[in-house]
Design a protein around this motif. Structure first.
Motif, mmCIF file in Angstrom:
data_model
loop_
_atom_site.group_PDB
_atom_site.id
_atom_site.type_symbol
_atom_site.label_atom_id
_atom_site.label_comp_id
_atom_site.label_asym_id
_atom_site.label_seq_id
_atom_site.Cartn_x
_atom_site.Cartn_y
_atom_site.Cartn_z
ATOM 1 N N GLN A 158 0.860 -1.058 0.028
ATOM 2 C CA GLN A 158 0.034 0.238 0.008
ATOM 3 C C GLN A 158 0.789 1.230 -0.031
ATOM 4 O O GLN A 158 1.867 1.329 0.798
ATOM 5 C CB GLN A 158 -0.952 0.258 1.392
ATOM 6 N N ILE A 159 0.632 2.155 -0.842
ATOM 7 C CA ILE A 159 1.136 3.824 -0.885
ATOM 8 C C ILE A 159 1.285 4.145 0.535
ATOM 9 O O ILE A 159 2.275 4.729 1.192
ATOM 10 C CB ILE A 159 0.597 4.510 -1.828
ATOM 11 N N GLN A 160 0.166 4.015 1.145
ATOM 12 C CA GLN A 160 0.183 4.629 2.928
ATOM 13 C C GLN A 160 1.290 3.907 3.662
ATOM 14 O O GLN A 160 1.952 4.687 4.486
ATOM 15 C CB GLN A 160 -1.138 4.156 3.465
ATOM 16 N N THR A 161 1.487 2.719 3.542
ATOM 17 C CA THR A 161 2.645 1.990 4.047
ATOM 18 C C THR A 161 3.969 2.547 3.983
ATOM 19 O O THR A 161 4.856 2.937 4.923
ATOM 20 C CB THR A 161 2.720 0.487 3.825
ATOM 21 N N ILE A 162 4.374 2.855 2.675
ATOM 22 C CA ILE A 162 5.221 3.631 2.288
ATOM 23 C C ILE A 162 5.381 5.126 2.945
ATOM 24 O O ILE A 162 6.324 5.382 3.260
ATOM 25 C CB ILE A 162 5.688 3.398 0.863
ATOM 26 N N GLY B 207 7.525 9.227 6.152
ATOM 27 C CA GLY B 207 7.237 10.457 6.438
ATOM 28 C C GLY B 207 7.075 11.409 5.363
ATOM 29 O O GLY B 207 7.148 12.615 5.307
ATOM 30 N N ILE B 208 6.366 10.745 4.204
ATOM 31 C CA ILE B 208 6.300 11.474 2.957
ATOM 32 C C ILE B 208 4.785 11.633 2.710
ATOM 33 O O ILE B 208 3.907 10.604 3.194
ATOM 34 C CB ILE B 208 6.610 10.685 1.796
ATOM 35 N N PRO B 209 4.220 12.871 2.487
ATOM 36 C CA PRO B 209 2.679 13.039 2.288
ATOM 37 C C PRO B 209 2.368 12.058 1.275
ATOM 38 O O PRO B 209 2.668 11.897 0.315
ATOM 39 C CB PRO B 209 2.708 14.400 1.935
ATOM 40 N N LYS B 210 1.217 11.385 1.647
ATOM 41 C CA LYS B 210 0.537 10.353 0.763
ATOM 42 C C LYS B 210 0.224 10.869 -0.591
ATOM 43 O O LYS B 210 0.562 10.399 -1.685
ATOM 44 C CB LYS B 210 -0.655 9.613 1.324
ATOM 45 N N ASN B 211 -0.226 12.215 -0.472
ATOM 46 C CA ASN B 211 -0.713 12.524 -1.831
ATOM 47 C C ASN B 211 0.243 12.955 -2.912
ATOM 48 O O ASN B 211 0.312 12.675 -4.063
ATOM 49 C CB ASN B 211 -1.381 13.993 -1.605
ATOM 50 N N ILE C 173 1.787 9.508 -4.048
ATOM 51 C CA ILE C 173 0.494 9.014 -5.251
ATOM 52 C C ILE C 173 1.130 9.315 -6.560
ATOM 53 O O ILE C 173 1.116 8.731 -7.414
ATOM 54 C CB ILE C 173 -0.745 9.355 -4.960
ATOM 55 N N LYS C 174 1.522 10.598 -6.926
ATOM 56 C CA LYS C 174 1.967 11.205 -7.901
ATOM 57 C C LYS C 174 3.328 10.534 -8.551
ATOM 58 O O LYS C 174 3.532 10.132 -9.447
ATOM 59 C CB LYS C 174 2.361 12.517 -7.866
ATOM 60 N N LEU D 62 6.035 6.337 -11.641
ATOM 61 C CA LEU D 62 7.081 5.211 -11.564
ATOM 62 C C LEU D 62 6.504 3.923 -12.394
ATOM 63 O O LEU D 62 7.038 3.309 -13.152
ATOM 64 C CB LEU D 62 7.414 4.666 -10.280
ATOM 65 N N GLY D 63 5.073 4.000 -12.260
ATOM 66 C CA GLY D 63 4.186 3.061 -13.113
ATOM 67 C C GLY D 63 4.158 3.327 -14.571
ATOM 68 O O GLY D 63 4.538 2.471 -15.496
ATOM 69 N N GLN D 64 4.221 4.472 -15.083
ATOM 70 C CA GLN D 64 4.087 4.972 -16.351
ATOM 71 C C GLN D 64 5.560 4.541 -17.090
ATOM 72 O O GLN D 64 5.324 4.328 -18.179
ATOM 73 C CB GLN D 64 3.924 6.450 -16.527
#
Length: 150
Positions: free
Chosen positions: A28-32, A37-41, A44-45, A50-52
């Motif tokens: 989960q992105i939230q886990t990372i 200590g990185i803002p989730k929003n 997400i970007k 990284l996926g692209q």
């Protein structure tokens, strides 16, 4: 050369994914975000990019998450930096316009230095920078990461 936070965060995500025992497990992105200590929003970007770029796979919805879609040994730090840094131009001679631009010999020297920097990063894969996976895993799975990547 100082990397942007965007690229720094991308490298952290890739390192986190590379040290997972089961690299097909969806994280989960939230886990990372919580671990570093990185803002989730913001993360997400980074994850979307990284996926692209084909470094990770993303699965949306319930049971979704992210995971490496390539072996860590096939991803070099140089590849990541080249694809995620917005500019690798060490100086901008156009803003403000430099009056010696036409005869200046500094920019070619800085460009050569940048290429040497990137060539060095090309020599290191994701598996090279996570070969200490046990201590990394201990820090990331038990907390205590507050100063690890700063």
């Amino acid at each position: 050369m100082q990397l942007t936070k965007y690229t720094d965060y991308a490298l952290r995500v890739l390192m986190f994914l590379a040290i997972q025992e089961d690299r097909t497990e969806k994280i989960q992105i939230q886990t990372i975000a919580d671990k570093f200590g990185i803002p989730k929003n913001h993360l997400i970007k980074v994850v979307h990019r990284l996926g692209q770029e084909g470094f990770i796979s993303t699965v949306k919805g319930k049971g979704g998450g992210i995971f490496l879609c390539r072996a860590p040994s096939t991803i070099t730090v140089g590849q990541v930096v080249r694809r995620l840094e917005m500019t690798l131009n060490p100086v901008n001679c156009d803003e403000p316009m430099c009056c010696i631009k036409e005869v200046c010999l500094l920019k070619p020297v800085l460009n050569e230095a940048m290429e040497a920097f990137l060539t060095t990063l090309d020599n290191y894969s994701l598996s090279d920078i996570t070969r200490n996976d046990r201590p990394l895993s201990n820090l990331l799975h038990t907390g205590g990461t507050e100063n690890f990547f700063k």
